[in-house]
Scaffold this motif. Structure first.
Motif, PDB file in Angstrom:
ATOM      1  N   GLU A   1       0.803  -1.220   0.000  1.00 26.64           N
ATOM      2  CA  GLU A   1       0.000   0.000   0.000  1.00 26.64           C
ATOM      3  C   GLU A   1       0.838   1.274   0.000  1.00 26.64           C
ATOM      4  OE1 GLU A   1      -3.105  -0.015   2.927  1.00 26.64           O
ATOM      5  OE2 GLU A   1      -3.732  -2.033   2.359  1.00 26.64           O
TER       6      GLU A   1
ATOM      7  N   LEU B   1      -8.121   4.037  -7.386  1.00 27.17           N
ATOM      8  CA  LEU B   1      -8.766   2.788  -6.984  1.00 27.17           C
ATOM      9  C   LEU B   1      -8.557   1.747  -8.091  1.00 27.17           C
ATOM     10  CD1 LEU B   1     -10.529   1.287  -4.931  1.00 27.17           C
ATOM     11  CD2 LEU B   1     -12.527   2.200  -6.116  1.00 27.17           C
ATOM     12  N   ALA B   2      -8.705   2.167  -9.346  1.00 25.47           N
ATOM     13  CA  ALA B   2      -8.481   1.255 -10.478  1.00 25.47           C
ATOM     14  C   ALA B   2      -7.014   0.849 -10.583  1.00 25.47           C
ATOM     15  CB  ALA B   2      -8.936   1.919 -11.779  1.00 25.47           C
TER      16      ALA B   2
ATOM     17  N   TRP C   1      -4.997   0.470  -8.063  1.00 24.76           N
ATOM     18  CA  TRP C   1      -4.787  -0.531  -7.013  1.00 24.76           C
ATOM     19  C   TRP C   1      -5.406  -1.873  -7.406  1.00 24.76           C
ATOM     20  CZ3 TRP C   1      -1.692  -1.569  -3.272  1.00 24.76           C
ATOM     21  CH2 TRP C   1      -2.025  -2.541  -2.327  1.00 24.76           C
ATOM     22  N   ARG C   2      -6.654  -1.817  -7.850  1.00 22.49           N
ATOM     23  CA  ARG C   2      -7.347  -3.063  -8.191  1.00 22.49           C
ATOM     24  C   ARG C   2      -6.743  -3.739  -9.425  1.00 22.49           C
ATOM     25  NH1 ARG C   2     -13.616  -1.139  -7.347  1.00 22.49           N
ATOM     26  NH2 ARG C   2     -13.626  -1.324  -5.088  1.00 22.49           N
ATOM     27  N   GLY C   3      -6.269  -2.933 -10.365  1.00 22.23           N
ATOM     28  CA  GLY C   3      -5.757  -3.491 -11.614  1.00 22.23           C
ATOM     29  C   GLY C   3      -4.254  -3.608 -11.681  1.00 22.23           C
ATOM     30  N   ARG C   4      -3.598  -3.466 -10.545  1.00 21.41           N
ATOM     31  CA  ARG C   4      -2.137  -3.427 -10.517  1.00 21.41           C
ATOM     32  C   ARG C   4      -1.496  -4.658 -11.152  1.00 21.41           C
ATOM     33  NH1 ARG C   4      -4.082  -4.474  -5.478  1.00 21.41           N
ATOM     34  NH2 ARG C   4      -3.234  -6.288  -4.376  1.00 21.41           N
TER      35      ARG C   4
ATOM     36  N   GLU D   1     -20.430   2.181  -6.413  1.00 20.15           N
ATOM     37  CA  GLU D   1     -19.511   2.327  -5.285  1.00 20.15           C
ATOM     38  C   GLU D   1     -20.269   2.399  -3.962  1.00 20.15           C
ATOM     39  OE1 GLU D   1     -17.047   5.716  -6.159  1.00 20.15           O
ATOM     40  OE2 GLU D   1     -16.148   4.726  -7.890  1.00 20.15           O
TER      41      GLU D   1
END
Length: 194
Positions: free
Chosen positions: A28, A65-66, A68-71, A164
């Motif tokens: 993070e 957010l994308a 992080w989620r799509g990393r 969301e």
């Protein structure tokens, strides 16, 4: 607070690829580093495209957010990490513009369908009755459809924002919206026919 201060000098010396690698490992702290490094760029792009600071802030949050989620989907062979972030930004801006257009279309369709065009001032009682009728018809909708329509019209939220807030997939929110509007229109047409 001490950790943050110790991290800042290290963060500044990190190459973009190192930030990307840390993100891909799920750390993070590297998301925070990416946010500090590129959020101004993302916000600027969003603001220039949308012309609205609040929407630009929403897009900026959605982008990270994308990220992080799509990393796991970032591939360094396909381009620089900053380019990947900008690509996500462009898609989120396009989504925001589409949602804006959809909201305007829905509002226009609702006014036409529900016959809520601005009434003459001497027809205030008719307007109040229309609002009571619509609120009553909303209560007859299944709970998910009612919730989506209330969030869209009373809270002025986009489909993405509703997803969301509710935690539902975007496709589910769109389906509930479409079904709810269709059901509402059918009930109101049936009421007018009586």
């Amino acid at each position: 607070m001490c950790e943050h201060n110790l991290w800042a000098p290290i963060e500044e010396s990190l190459a973009d690829e190192e930030v990307a690698e840390g993100l891909q490992r799920g750390e993070e702290a590297f998301l925070e580093a990416a946010y500090r490094r590129w959020s101004t760029l993302v916000h600027t792009l969003a603001y220039r495209s949308l012309g609205d600071s609040r929407e630009a802030e929403d897009v900026t949050q959605q982008v990270f957010l994308a990220v992080w989620r799509g990393r796991g989907g970032y591939n360094p062979q396909r381009g620089a990490f900053a380019g990947w972030v900008v690509g996500i930004t462009r898609r989120k801006i396009a989504d925001a513009l589409t949602a804006r257009t959809r909201r305007a279309t829905l509002a226009s369709a609702a006014k036409t369908t529900l016959n809520l065009a601005a009434p003459p001032s001497d027809n205030m009682a008719g307007q109040v009755l229309d609002q009571v009728l619509i609120r009553h018809e909303l209560t007859l909708l299944p709970a998910p459809q009612r919730r989506v329509l209330q969030l869209a019209f009373y809270n002025d939220l986009t489909h993405t924002q509703i997803a969301e807030v509710t935690g539902w997939p975007l496709g589910t929110v769109k389906s509930h919206s479409r079904r709810g509007l269709n059901r509402l229109r059918q009930r109101l047409v049936a009421t007018d026919a009586c």
